[in-house]
Design a protein around this motif. Structure first.
Motif, PDB file in Angstrom:
ATOM      1  N   SER A 112       7.218   9.898  -8.792  1.00  0.00           N
ATOM      2  CA  SER A 112       7.816   8.581  -8.574  1.00  0.00           C
ATOM      3  C   SER A 112       9.045   8.462  -9.663  1.00  0.00           C
ATOM      4  N   THR A 113       8.793   9.443 -10.577  1.00  0.00           N
ATOM      5  CA  THR A 113       9.807   9.251 -11.810  1.00  0.00           C
ATOM      6  C   THR A 113      10.836  10.303 -12.101  1.00  0.00           C
ATOM      7  N   ALA A 114      10.511  11.166 -10.969  1.00  0.00           N
ATOM      8  CA  ALA A 114      11.775  12.415 -10.874  1.00  0.00           C
ATOM      9  C   ALA A 114      13.052  12.153 -10.243  1.00  0.00           C
ATOM     10  N   THR A 115      14.191  12.670 -10.985  1.00  0.00           N
ATOM     11  CA  THR A 115      15.613  12.516 -10.377  1.00  0.00           C
ATOM     12  C   THR A 115      15.793  13.680  -9.502  1.00  0.00           C
ATOM     13  N   ALA A 116      17.198  13.626  -9.208  1.00  0.00           N
ATOM     14  CA  ALA A 116      17.677  14.822  -8.460  1.00  0.00           C
ATOM     15  C   ALA A 116      18.011  16.024  -9.158  1.00  0.00           C
ATOM     16  N   SER A 117      17.684  16.101 -10.572  1.00  0.00           N
ATOM     17  CA  SER A 117      18.058  17.059 -11.432  1.00  0.00           C
ATOM     18  C   SER A 117      16.941  18.520 -11.165  1.00  0.00           C
ATOM     19  N   PRO A 118      17.457  19.667 -11.257  1.00  0.00           N
ATOM     20  CA  PRO A 118      16.743  20.708 -10.981  1.00  0.00           C
ATOM     21  C   PRO A 118      15.159  20.548 -12.068  1.00  0.00           C
ATOM     22  N   GLU A 119      15.248  20.134 -13.235  1.00  0.00           N
ATOM     23  CA  GLU A 119      14.552  20.081 -14.212  1.00  0.00           C
ATOM     24  C   GLU A 119      13.408  19.088 -13.893  1.00  0.00           C
ATOM     25  N   ASP A 120      13.820  17.861 -13.400  1.00  0.00           N
ATOM     26  CA  ASP A 120      13.052  16.860 -12.711  1.00  0.00           C
ATOM     27  C   ASP A 120      12.026  17.137 -11.646  1.00  0.00           C
ATOM     28  N   LEU A 121      12.892  17.957 -10.590  1.00  0.00           N
ATOM     29  CA  LEU A 121      12.344  18.358  -9.423  1.00  0.00           C
ATOM     30  C   LEU A 121      11.314  19.247  -9.580  1.00  0.00           C
ATOM     31  N   ALA A 122      11.450  20.228 -10.542  1.00  0.00           N
ATOM     32  CA  ALA A 122      10.447  21.121 -11.007  1.00  0.00           C
ATOM     33  C   ALA A 122       9.505  20.619 -11.733  1.00  0.00           C
ATOM     34  N   ALA A 123       9.481  19.748 -12.442  1.00  0.00           N
ATOM     35  CA  ALA A 123       8.366  18.978 -13.299  1.00  0.00           C
ATOM     36  C   ALA A 123       7.579  18.195 -12.112  1.00  0.00           C
ATOM     37  N   ALA A 124       8.285  17.665 -11.255  1.00  0.00           N
ATOM     38  CA  ALA A 124       7.360  16.845 -10.032  1.00  0.00           C
ATOM     39  C   ALA A 124       6.331  17.834  -9.476  1.00  0.00           C
ATOM     40  N   PHE A 125       6.607  19.127  -9.436  1.00  0.00           N
ATOM     41  CA  PHE A 125       5.528  20.039  -8.834  1.00  0.00           C
ATOM     42  C   PHE A 125       4.497  20.602  -9.704  1.00  0.00           C
ATOM     43  N   ASP A 126       4.821  20.055 -11.179  1.00  0.00           N
ATOM     44  CA  ASP A 126       3.946  20.750 -12.158  1.00  0.00           C
ATOM     45  C   ASP A 126       2.984  19.562 -12.541  1.00  0.00           C
ATOM     46  N   ILE A 127       2.008  19.118 -11.347  1.00  0.00           N
ATOM     47  CA  ILE A 127       1.169  18.161 -11.591  1.00  0.00           C
ATOM     48  C   ILE A 127      -0.380  18.674 -11.724  1.00  0.00           C
ATOM     49  N   ASN A 128      -1.136  18.122 -12.301  1.00  0.00           N
ATOM     50  CA  ASN A 128      -2.603  18.193 -12.289  1.00  0.00           C
ATOM     51  C   ASN A 128      -3.227  17.535 -10.889  1.00  0.00           C
ATOM     52  N   ILE A 129      -3.865  18.155 -10.110  1.00  0.00           N
ATOM     53  CA  ILE A 129      -4.581  17.568  -9.014  1.00  0.00           C
ATOM     54  C   ILE A 129      -6.091  17.818  -9.165  1.00  0.00           C
ATOM     55  N   THR A 130      -6.814  16.720  -9.279  1.00  0.00           N
ATOM     56  CA  THR A 130      -8.293  16.965  -9.199  1.00  0.00           C
ATOM     57  C   THR A 130      -8.914  16.397  -7.893  1.00  0.00           C
ATOM     58  N   PHE A 131      -9.822  17.453  -7.633  1.00  0.00           N
ATOM     59  CA  PHE A 131     -10.398  16.964  -6.410  1.00  0.00           C
ATOM     60  C   PHE A 131     -11.841  16.514  -6.635  1.00  0.00           C
ATOM     61  N   VAL A 132     -12.384  15.288  -6.308  1.00  0.00           N
ATOM     62  CA  VAL A 132     -13.437  14.575  -6.885  1.00  0.00           C
ATOM     63  C   VAL A 132     -14.288  14.228  -5.603  1.00  0.00           C
ATOM     64  N   GLY A 133     -15.635  14.772  -5.853  1.00  0.00           N
ATOM     65  CA  GLY A 133     -16.595  14.411  -4.862  1.00  0.00           C
ATOM     66  C   GLY A 133     -17.698  13.794  -5.122  1.00  0.00           C
ATOM     67  N   LEU A 134     -18.280  12.868  -4.348  1.00  0.00           N
ATOM     68  CA  LEU A 134     -19.388  12.108  -4.722  1.00  0.00           C
ATOM     69  C   LEU A 134     -20.774  12.358  -3.557  1.00  0.00           C
ATOM     70  N   SER A 135     -21.796  12.552  -4.292  1.00  0.00           N
ATOM     71  CA  SER A 135     -22.761  12.877  -3.413  1.00  0.00           C
ATOM     72  C   SER A 135     -24.248  12.113  -4.011  1.00  0.00           C
ATOM     73  N   SER A 136     -24.993  11.597  -2.918  1.00  0.00           N
ATOM     74  CA  SER A 136     -26.333  10.741  -3.588  1.00  0.00           C
ATOM     75  C   SER A 136     -27.582  11.390  -2.884  1.00  0.00           C
ATOM     76  N   TYR A 137     -28.754  11.273  -3.725  1.00  0.00           N
ATOM     77  CA  TYR A 137     -30.052  11.779  -3.428  1.00  0.00           C
ATOM     78  C   TYR A 137     -31.137  11.058  -3.376  1.00  0.00           C
ATOM     79  N   GLU A 138     -32.275  11.452  -2.661  1.00  0.00           N
ATOM     80  CA  GLU A 138     -33.660  10.763  -2.840  1.00  0.00           C
ATOM     81  C   GLU A 138     -34.226  11.194  -4.122  1.00  0.00           C
ATOM     82  N   GLY A 139     -35.023  10.527  -4.585  1.00  0.00           N
ATOM     83  CA  GLY A 139     -36.246  10.817  -5.522  1.00  0.00           C
ATOM     84  C   GLY A 139     -35.371  11.436  -6.850  1.00  0.00           C
TER      85      GLY A 139
END
Length: 261
Positions: free
Chosen positions: A127-154
């Motif tokens: 959302s903050t990237a511009t059209a500059s090559p540096e900003d476009l490259a930085a836009a792909f340098d992102i951390n993605i966290t996959f979050v899961g929730l599970s629930s259990y009996e007892g």
């Protein structure tokens, strides 16, 4: 024939972040353990030994507890429907004892339950990237966290945490995983310090073979709060290709655990 760098990334994520093996556009074209083993990976902030028998939450109830847009400043939340594996049945390994951490890596329930939900949380740089090559490259340098929730009996959640901790200890020499025919080798699994949040936390680090061209290091964490278990697994495509180690963002863990009952 050697596969493209895009295919190598698919292989890496198939081994660790199982979710990314199914990501759109990713193709060849482009326990507190009982005093031993991985004890450094486990921390505890409270005891549930005198608590009444837990009742598992429903899938609908878990959905309401997942992180939503606006819960973590500077991050955006996606449903993960197109990127996360739908079932444990698509995941195969040569070492059965490693399944708890393999499943946690794909935001699947690491224990014996059918009540599981997931999504992904990524840094909002685009959302903050511009059209500059540096900003476009930085836009792909992102951390993605996959979050899961599970629930259990007892005491199912406590048993799940022990299974994860046991898997970290048993799978130090690595394992092979096959996701829909894409085989990849995790060469090493190490205990890592957990966040200490919730009732128990288990941290782990995986070294993943990059198609014979070095290894990538990826971090994960599993946290229990009551009878709910949250899994976190963080990847960064740019970091993976450059050998950079990316931790699970503390802000994401803190925000998710704070929403759990």
């Amino acid at each position: 024939m050697k596969r493209s760098s895009g295919a190598r990334l698919c292989a890496v994520t198939a081994a660790g972040a199982l979710s990314l093996a199914l990501i759109t556009g990713c193709s060849d074209d482009g326990s507190k353990k009982d005093g031993k083993g991985a004890k450094d990976s486990v921390s505890s902030s409270s005891s549930s030994s005198s608590a009444p028998a837990a009742k598992a939450l429903s899938k609908a109830e878990l959905e309401k507890l997942l992180l939503a847009q606006g819960d973590v400043k500077g991050y955006k939340v996606a449903s993960g429907d197109d990127t996360l594996p739908k079932s444990k049945s698509v995941v195969k390994s040569d070492k059965a004892e490693c399944y708890p951490i393999i499943w946690a890596s794909g935001a699947l329930a690491p224990g014996e339950t059918d009540v599981n939900v997931s999504n992904s949380v990524s840094e909002d740089k685009a959302s903050t990237a511009t059209a500059s090559p540096e900003d476009l490259a930085a836009a792909f340098d992102i951390n993605i966290t996959f979050v899961g929730l599970s629930s259990y009996e007892g005491d199912g959640a406590e048993k799940t945490m022990k299974a994860v901790s046991d898997a970290v200890a048993a799978c130090g020499g690595g394992y092979t995983v096959d996701v829909k025919g894409e085989k990849t080798k995790v060469t090493k699994v190490s205990a890592a310090k957990g966040s200490g949040l919730g009732d128990e936390s288990v941290g782990f680090t995986e070294s993943v073979d990059m198609d014979g061209e070095g290894t990538a290091t990826v971090n994960g964490e599993v946290v229990r709060k009551g009878n709910t278990v949250a899994t976190f697994y963080t990847v960064n495509f740019v970091a993976l290709s450059g050998g950079k180690v990316v931790p699970v963002p503390p802000a994401v863990i803190q925000a998710q655990v704070a929403k759990l009952k």
